[in-house]
Motif scaffolding. Structure first.
Motif: not given
Length: 358
Positions: A199-200, A185-186, A206-207, A248-250
């Protein structure tokens, strides 16, 4: 496989019902969750944290204030046979020279180790050894990344710390290919300095295909040793914060921590989003063996150098602290405690199941 998963879910629900009922009835319950700072030693000089100062102030004091020796740690974990999850934190965890022996003494289903990711070689080699230990069903690595390169390096006070952290994540991903028990995890905390970067960093996580966690920077006299309010977000930042958690929730609709953070905590940070189980089945131990309900509440339960876990929990001081927590006299929402609290309440698990069907 499906039948085994269903049995696992039933066990979790049954355990949750048991913990909830025992708390309501005022009965003692097995200790499920433990956060343990194995050292406050740290080579970073982060703007939002003074843990490293605590280490320097305490290291030359009398024996009672020296960090726990390995033998003392082993005695503590021998008292905790029912642990489900242990989180090791610091300082920088991998500055503890005997970290492998510390981990070996732990008997729990899950272990997660937080790190700034700077000692890449030692970190990767340590995880190779930890993954050979049969007691763990899940092994977690949480690497702190506060923003993109310039922001992260500035906040951490160390040149090239961003690139080193990313290198550590990528090498651990190679190790994960060999053992699926490893979860990477990050993690970061949101402050005035990096609110525009969250979000960046999430996009990077995510990537890479790793877990992402975040929460607001908070003041803690017993852990972060930070009293400055310059870094903390305020009411003017709430719309931006809700926007972050909307994203994040989406992408993570099953994540109740993110959902409660947006819908409950951000609107009323002075209240517990849901009744807390810290001090009941979840605790924090500092490097000197002092037991607390959690990393935020600066109310000492006592010293594990002088007493056993059960002796401390049977004292009047513990009862008073538990009573205050049960009455909601404290408030925070950090994932290291919130996730345990969610899993200790059956209705929260039912809500999670409902969200998963949407």
């Amino acid at each position: 496989m499906k039948s085994a998963n269903n049995r696992g879910k039933l066990r979790i629900l049954g355990d949750s019902v048991s913990h909830y009922a025992k708390k309501k009835l005022g009965m003692s319950m097995p200790i499920r969750n433990l956060n343990f700072a194995i050292t406050y030693d740290c080579g970073f000089r982060c703007q939002f944290c003074n843990i490293w100062k605590t280490y320097l102030e305490e290291r030359d004091r009398p024996l009672l204030r020296q960090e726990l020796a390995l033998e003392q740690i082993q005695r503590i974990f021998a008292q905790l046979p029912d642990l489900v999850s242990v989180g090791l934190t610091g300082g920088e965890t991998f500055l503890r020279k005997d970290i492998i022996e510390v981990v070996r003494s732990i008997r729990s289903k899950k272990i997660n180790i937080s790190t700034n990711g700077q000692f890449t070689g030692k970190i990767v080699e340590s995880y190779k050894q930890i993954l050979q230990m049969p007691q763990f069903e899940e092994v977690g690595a949480s690497i702190s990344i506060d923003g993109l390169e310039q922001v992260h390096n500035t906040m951490r006070g160390i040149k090239d710390s961003y690139q080193q952290a990313i290198k550590t994540v990528k090498l651990l991903l190679e190790l994960q290919k060999q053992d699926s028990r490893l979860t990477i995890g990050i993690s970061n905390t949101i402050s005035k300095d990096n609110i525009n970067e969250i979000l960046k960093v999430y996009a990077i996580a995510k990537g890479l295909g790793v877990v992402f966690s975040t929460r607001l920077a908070q003041s803690s006299a017993i852990y972060y040793n930070n009293i400055s309010n310059k870094i903390f977000v305020d009411e003017s930042d709430i719309p931006k914060l809700k926007g972050i958690f909307d994203v994040l929730i989406k992408d993570n609709p099953k994540n109740l921590f993110f959902r409660y953070y947006r819908d409950r905590y951000l609107d009323h940070p002075e209240k517990q989003p849901i009744p807390c189980f810290s001090g009941f089945n979840s605790f924090y131990i500092d490097p000197y063996g002092i037991l607390y309900p959690c990393i935020m509440l600066s109310q000492k339960l006592g010293s594990l150098k002088e007493h056993t876990f059960r002796e401390l929990l049977d004292m009047d001081q513990a009862k008073k602290i538990q009573d205050g927590i049960a009455k909601g006299k404290c408030s925070c929402w950090t994932d290291c405690e919130a996730i345990n609290t969610i899993y200790s309440q059956p209705m929260q698990l039912v809500k999670a199941a409902v969200h998963s069907l949407r």
